[in-house]
Design a protein around this motif. Sequence first.
Motif, PDB file in Angstrom:
ATOM      1  N   TYR A   7       0.850  -1.181   0.000  1.00 16.12           N
ATOM      2  CA  TYR A   7       0.000   0.000   0.000  1.00 16.12           C
ATOM      3  C   TYR A   7       0.889   1.236   0.000  1.00 16.12           C
ATOM      4  CZ  TYR A   7      -3.893  -3.024   1.412  1.00 16.12           C
ATOM      5  OH  TYR A   7      -4.848  -3.993   1.474  1.00 16.12           O
ATOM      6  N   THR A  13      -3.557   4.155   5.920  1.00 14.30           N
ATOM      7  CA  THR A  13      -4.044   5.256   5.092  1.00 14.30           C
ATOM      8  C   THR A  13      -4.964   4.763   3.993  1.00 14.30           C
ATOM      9  OG1 THR A  13      -2.013   6.499   5.512  1.00 14.30           O
ATOM     10  CG2 THR A  13      -3.317   7.165   3.602  1.00 14.30           C
ATOM     11  N   ARG A  14      -4.648   3.633   3.388  1.00 11.59           N
ATOM     12  CA  ARG A  14      -5.410   3.150   2.241  1.00 11.59           C
ATOM     13  C   ARG A  14      -6.641   2.333   2.605  1.00 11.59           C
ATOM     14  NH1 ARG A  14      -4.714   6.864  -0.045  1.00 11.59           N
ATOM     15  NH2 ARG A  14      -2.648   7.408  -0.730  1.00 11.59           N
ATOM     16  N   THR A  55      -6.608   0.216 -12.951  1.00 15.22           N
ATOM     17  CA  THR A  55      -7.726   0.185 -12.009  1.00 15.22           C
ATOM     18  C   THR A  55      -8.314  -1.212 -12.019  1.00 15.22           C
ATOM     19  OG1 THR A  55      -8.233   2.515 -12.432  1.00 15.22           O
ATOM     20  CG2 THR A  55      -9.990   1.179 -11.463  1.00 15.22           C
ATOM     21  N   PHE A  63      -9.859  -0.357  -6.835  1.00 11.49           N
ATOM     22  CA  PHE A  63      -8.603   0.240  -6.399  1.00 11.49           C
ATOM     23  C   PHE A  63      -7.753   0.590  -7.608  1.00 11.49           C
ATOM     24  CE2 PHE A  63      -7.528  -4.290  -6.411  1.00 11.49           C
ATOM     25  CZ  PHE A  63      -6.244  -4.330  -6.926  1.00 11.49           C
ATOM     26  N   ASP A  64      -6.953   1.635  -7.424  1.00  6.06           N
ATOM     27  CA  ASP A  64      -5.994   2.083  -8.436  1.00  6.06           C
ATOM     28  C   ASP A  64      -4.615   1.620  -8.005  1.00  6.06           C
ATOM     29  OD1 ASP A  64      -7.941   3.495  -9.930  1.00  6.06           O
ATOM     30  OD2 ASP A  64      -7.748   5.210  -8.587  1.00  6.06           O
ATOM     31  N   TYR A  65      -3.827   1.216  -8.978  1.00  5.81           N
ATOM     32  CA  TYR A  65      -2.489   0.723  -8.676  1.00  5.81           C
ATOM     33  C   TYR A  65      -1.486   1.298  -9.670  1.00  5.81           C
ATOM     34  CZ  TYR A  65      -3.149  -2.491 -12.590  1.00  5.81           C
ATOM     35  OH  TYR A  65      -3.374  -3.021 -13.834  1.00  5.81           O
ATOM     36  N   MET A  77      -2.484   2.538  -4.796  1.00  2.00           N
ATOM     37  CA  MET A  77      -2.471   3.989  -4.614  1.00  2.00           C
ATOM     38  C   MET A  77      -3.755   4.565  -4.018  1.00  2.00           C
ATOM     39  SD  MET A  77       0.559   4.449  -5.721  1.00  2.00           S
ATOM     40  CE  MET A  77       0.707   6.216  -5.834  1.00  2.00           C
ATOM     41  N   GLN A  78      -4.881   3.955  -4.342  1.00  2.00           N
ATOM     42  CA  GLN A  78      -6.187   4.456  -3.894  1.00  2.00           C
ATOM     43  C   GLN A  78      -7.145   3.282  -3.800  1.00  2.00           C
ATOM     44  OE1 GLN A  78      -7.117   7.736  -3.247  1.00  2.00           O
ATOM     45  NE2 GLN A  78      -9.079   6.943  -2.590  1.00  2.00           N
ATOM     46  N   THR A  80     -11.265   2.394  -3.083  1.00  2.00           N
ATOM     47  CA  THR A  80     -12.637   2.873  -2.905  1.00  2.00           C
ATOM     48  C   THR A  80     -13.502   1.695  -2.517  1.00  2.00           C
ATOM     49  OG1 THR A  80     -12.241   4.546  -4.613  1.00  2.00           O
ATOM     50  CG2 THR A  80     -14.540   4.114  -3.988  1.00  2.00           C
TER      51      THR A  80
END
Length: 83
Positions: A7, A13-14, A55, A63-65, A77-78, A80
Amino acid sequence: MSWGWEYHPDEETRVGGMPPVFVALVEEKAAELVRAAEAKYLDGTLYEGFSEPGTVFVGGGMFDYLIIQRHERVYIMQVTPPL
């Protein structure tokens, strides 16, 4: 060095506070991405091209990677979660 995922910047954080079942699905997909990147980039440390973003939709969320070949890492990276 060997391929892995992590992460970014950190797990809390993620995915802190997200449902554990969803987090497990994210981590399972991340492991699949690592296996695919490892097969595609046999020696990522020698790679001179661009990083590979993407994504993944999983478990009603996404999630984005980012694959950084020279690090031999897939960075999440993110994340959801599902609504």
